[in-house]
Design a protein around this motif. Structure first.
Motif, PDB file in Angstrom:
ATOM      1  N   VAL A  54       1.042  -0.940   0.043  1.00  0.00           N
ATOM      2  CA  VAL A  54      -0.198   0.177  -0.345  1.00  0.00           C
ATOM      3  C   VAL A  54       0.754   1.275   0.140  1.00  0.00           C
ATOM      4  O   VAL A  54       0.136   1.924  -0.724  1.00  0.00           O
ATOM      5  CB  VAL A  54      -0.518   0.212   1.324  1.00  0.00           C
ATOM      6  CG1 VAL A  54      -1.633   1.014   1.307  1.00  0.00           C
ATOM      7  CG2 VAL A  54      -1.679  -1.559   0.903  1.00  0.00           C
ATOM      8  N   VAL A  55       1.944   1.732   0.704  1.00  0.00           N
ATOM      9  CA  VAL A  55       2.657   2.587   1.084  1.00  0.00           C
ATOM     10  C   VAL A  55       3.587   2.805  -0.459  1.00  0.00           C
ATOM     11  O   VAL A  55       3.637   3.718  -0.928  1.00  0.00           O
ATOM     12  CB  VAL A  55       3.945   2.360   2.007  1.00  0.00           C
ATOM     13  CG1 VAL A  55       4.402   3.128   1.913  1.00  0.00           C
ATOM     14  CG2 VAL A  55       2.818   2.242   3.410  1.00  0.00           C
ATOM     15  N   ASN A  56       3.888   1.676  -0.847  1.00  0.00           N
ATOM     16  CA  ASN A  56       5.239   1.706  -2.387  1.00  0.00           C
ATOM     17  C   ASN A  56       3.938   1.898  -3.544  1.00  0.00           C
ATOM     18  O   ASN A  56       4.401   3.815  -4.464  1.00  0.00           O
ATOM     19  CB  ASN A  56       5.831   0.358  -2.541  1.00  0.00           C
ATOM     20  CG  ASN A  56       7.007  -0.007  -1.463  1.00  0.00           C
ATOM     21  OD1 ASN A  56       7.105   0.881  -0.773  1.00  0.00           O
ATOM     22  ND2 ASN A  56       6.745  -1.366  -1.192  1.00  0.00           N
ATOM     23  N   ASN A  57       2.877   1.791  -3.493  1.00  0.00           N
ATOM     24  CA  ASN A  57       2.122   1.964  -5.134  1.00  0.00           C
ATOM     25  C   ASN A  57       0.600   2.884  -4.681  1.00  0.00           C
ATOM     26  O   ASN A  57       0.872   3.452  -5.711  1.00  0.00           O
ATOM     27  CB  ASN A  57       1.366   0.215  -5.340  1.00  0.00           C
ATOM     28  CG  ASN A  57       1.504  -0.860  -5.223  1.00  0.00           C
ATOM     29  OD1 ASN A  57       3.190  -0.655  -5.772  1.00  0.00           O
ATOM     30  ND2 ASN A  57       1.907  -1.757  -4.822  1.00  0.00           N
ATOM     31  N   ARG A  58       0.934   3.513  -2.950  1.00  0.00           N
ATOM     32  CA  ARG A  58      -0.466   4.547  -3.426  1.00  0.00           C
ATOM     33  C   ARG A  58       0.602   5.697  -2.921  1.00  0.00           C
ATOM     34  O   ARG A  58      -0.017   6.807  -3.065  1.00  0.00           O
ATOM     35  CB  ARG A  58      -1.676   4.135  -2.191  1.00  0.00           C
ATOM     36  CG  ARG A  58      -2.101   2.872  -3.261  1.00  0.00           C
ATOM     37  CD  ARG A  58      -3.841   3.293  -2.826  1.00  0.00           C
ATOM     38  NE  ARG A  58      -3.969   1.401  -3.860  1.00  0.00           N
ATOM     39  CZ  ARG A  58      -5.399   1.224  -2.964  1.00  0.00           C
ATOM     40  NH1 ARG A  58      -5.566   1.970  -2.316  1.00  0.00           N
ATOM     41  NH2 ARG A  58      -5.217   0.457  -3.655  1.00  0.00           N
ATOM     42  N   VAL A  59       1.687   6.032  -1.967  1.00  0.00           N
ATOM     43  CA  VAL A  59       2.459   7.099  -1.623  1.00  0.00           C
ATOM     44  C   VAL A  59       3.649   7.362  -2.180  1.00  0.00           C
ATOM     45  O   VAL A  59       3.713   8.501  -3.004  1.00  0.00           O
ATOM     46  CB  VAL A  59       2.448   6.682  -0.149  1.00  0.00           C
ATOM     47  CG1 VAL A  59       3.348   7.517   0.535  1.00  0.00           C
ATOM     48  CG2 VAL A  59       1.109   6.580   0.739  1.00  0.00           C
ATOM     49  N   LEU A  60       4.315   5.726  -2.663  1.00  0.00           N
ATOM     50  CA  LEU A  60       5.742   7.089  -2.885  1.00  0.00           C
ATOM     51  C   LEU A  60       5.179   6.988  -4.313  1.00  0.00           C
ATOM     52  O   LEU A  60       6.726   7.202  -5.170  1.00  0.00           O
ATOM     53  CB  LEU A  60       6.857   4.956  -2.379  1.00  0.00           C
ATOM     54  CG  LEU A  60       6.895   5.303  -0.782  1.00  0.00           C
ATOM     55  CD1 LEU A  60       7.789   4.613  -0.207  1.00  0.00           C
ATOM     56  CD2 LEU A  60       7.534   6.501   0.096  1.00  0.00           C
ATOM     57  N   LEU A  61       5.476   5.376  -5.272  1.00  0.00           N
ATOM     58  CA  LEU A  61       5.550   5.580  -6.545  1.00  0.00           C
ATOM     59  C   LEU A  61       4.774   6.361  -7.393  1.00  0.00           C
ATOM     60  O   LEU A  61       5.539   7.270  -8.059  1.00  0.00           O
ATOM     61  CB  LEU A  61       4.552   4.031  -6.758  1.00  0.00           C
ATOM     62  CG  LEU A  61       4.660   3.990  -8.676  1.00  0.00           C
ATOM     63  CD1 LEU A  61       6.291   3.428  -8.635  1.00  0.00           C
ATOM     64  CD2 LEU A  61       4.151   2.350  -8.693  1.00  0.00           C
ATOM     65  N   PRO A  62       4.142   7.043  -6.893  1.00  0.00           N
ATOM     66  CA  PRO A  62       3.509   8.605  -7.719  1.00  0.00           C
ATOM     67  C   PRO A  62       4.082   9.395  -8.017  1.00  0.00           C
ATOM     68  O   PRO A  62       4.798  10.601  -8.104  1.00  0.00           O
ATOM     69  CB  PRO A  62       1.990   8.836  -7.153  1.00  0.00           C
ATOM     70  CG  PRO A  62       1.650   7.514  -6.322  1.00  0.00           C
ATOM     71  CD  PRO A  62       2.602   6.468  -6.518  1.00  0.00           C
ATOM     72  N   ARG A  63       4.754   9.189  -6.881  1.00  0.00           N
ATOM     73  CA  ARG A  63       6.374  10.775  -6.212  1.00  0.00           C
ATOM     74  C   ARG A  63       7.365  10.484  -6.439  1.00  0.00           C
ATOM     75  O   ARG A  63       8.253  11.361  -6.782  1.00  0.00           O
ATOM     76  CB  ARG A  63       6.163  10.776  -4.721  1.00  0.00           C
ATOM     77  CG  ARG A  63       4.487  11.884  -4.003  1.00  0.00           C
ATOM     78  CD  ARG A  63       4.379  11.802  -2.328  1.00  0.00           C
ATOM     79  NE  ARG A  63       3.195  11.952  -1.732  1.00  0.00           N
ATOM     80  CZ  ARG A  63       2.664  11.786  -2.045  1.00  0.00           C
ATOM     81  NH1 ARG A  63       1.632  10.684  -2.679  1.00  0.00           N
ATOM     82  NH2 ARG A  63       0.912  12.214  -1.661  1.00  0.00           N
ATOM     83  N   LEU A  64       8.186   9.596  -6.199  1.00  0.00           N
ATOM     84  CA  LEU A  64       9.581   8.826  -6.196  1.00  0.00           C
ATOM     85  C   LEU A  64       9.814   8.217  -8.086  1.00  0.00           C
ATOM     86  O   LEU A  64      10.879   8.694  -8.897  1.00  0.00           O
ATOM     87  CB  LEU A  64       9.543   7.943  -5.439  1.00  0.00           C
ATOM     88  CG  LEU A  64       9.652   8.555  -4.102  1.00  0.00           C
ATOM     89  CD1 LEU A  64      10.395   7.640  -3.272  1.00  0.00           C
ATOM     90  CD2 LEU A  64      10.953  10.106  -4.181  1.00  0.00           C
ATOM     91  N   GLY A  65       8.852   7.528  -8.552  1.00  0.00           N
ATOM     92  CA  GLY A  65       8.827   6.795  -9.619  1.00  0.00           C
ATOM     93  C   GLY A  65       9.163   5.354  -9.636  1.00  0.00           C
ATOM     94  O   GLY A  65      10.028   4.493  -8.405  1.00  0.00           O
ATOM     95  N   TYR A  66       9.583   4.491 -10.039  1.00  0.00           N
ATOM     96  CA  TYR A  66       9.399   3.589 -10.631  1.00  0.00           C
ATOM     97  C   TYR A  66      10.922   2.627  -9.884  1.00  0.00           C
ATOM     98  O   TYR A  66      10.891   1.826  -9.309  1.00  0.00           O
ATOM     99  CB  TYR A  66       8.667   2.443 -11.423  1.00  0.00           C
ATOM    100  CG  TYR A  66       8.792   0.647 -11.748  1.00  0.00           C
ATOM    101  CD1 TYR A  66       8.198   0.126 -10.676  1.00  0.00           C
ATOM    102  CD2 TYR A  66      10.649   0.274 -12.252  1.00  0.00           C
ATOM    103  CE1 TYR A  66       7.569  -1.243 -11.147  1.00  0.00           C
ATOM    104  CE2 TYR A  66       9.963  -1.137 -11.960  1.00  0.00           C
ATOM    105  CZ  TYR A  66       8.650  -1.943 -11.910  1.00  0.00           C
ATOM    106  OH  TYR A  66       8.931  -3.623 -11.625  1.00  0.00           O
ATOM    107  N   GLU A  67      11.907   3.034 -10.524  1.00  0.00           N
ATOM    108  CA  GLU A  67      12.858   2.757 -10.369  1.00  0.00           C
ATOM    109  C   GLU A  67      13.651   3.085  -9.015  1.00  0.00           C
ATOM    110  O   GLU A  67      14.283   2.294  -8.450  1.00  0.00           O
ATOM    111  CB  GLU A  67      13.743   3.233 -11.418  1.00  0.00           C
ATOM    112  CG  GLU A  67      13.509   3.279 -13.042  1.00  0.00           C
ATOM    113  CD  GLU A  67      12.446   3.555 -13.085  1.00  0.00           C
ATOM    114  OE1 GLU A  67      12.187   4.326 -13.084  1.00  0.00           O
ATOM    115  OE2 GLU A  67      12.174   2.661 -14.905  1.00  0.00           O
TER     116      GLU A  67
END
Length: 91
Positions: A54-67
């Protein structure tokens, strides 16, 4: 069901069960409680994974990028989520 499928299912279920039994039987940490071991295994396999997902996909992914999430932030979040159980067990 064919034979290769049944073999794959048996290996998928059997190998982790044997590993869990060997870890519990050796009792390296001297807890002696099956409930503590099962709770730790389930938390690592399900609880921490779901929190990290949840944290990775909903919070961090939109802000930091996949890599960045896969290479850096994702593992950090997952390990912190696993540590939550240690904090609970120690206190």
């Amino acid at each position: 069901m064919n034979a290769p499928y049944l073999i794959a299912v048996l290996v998928t279920i059997g190998v982790p069960l044997v590993a869990i039994y060997l870890i519990y039987a050796s009792d390296l940490f001297g807890t002696g409680k099956l409930s503590t071991f099962v709770l730790s295994a389930l938390w690592g396999a399900l609880g921490a994974y779901l929190i990290a997902d949840v944290v990775n996909n909903r919070v961090l992914l939109p802000r930091l990028g996949y890599e960045t999430v896969v290479g850096l932030a994702g593992p950090i979040v997952e390990e912190i989520a696993k540590a939550l159980l240690l904090i609970y067990l120690v206190t």
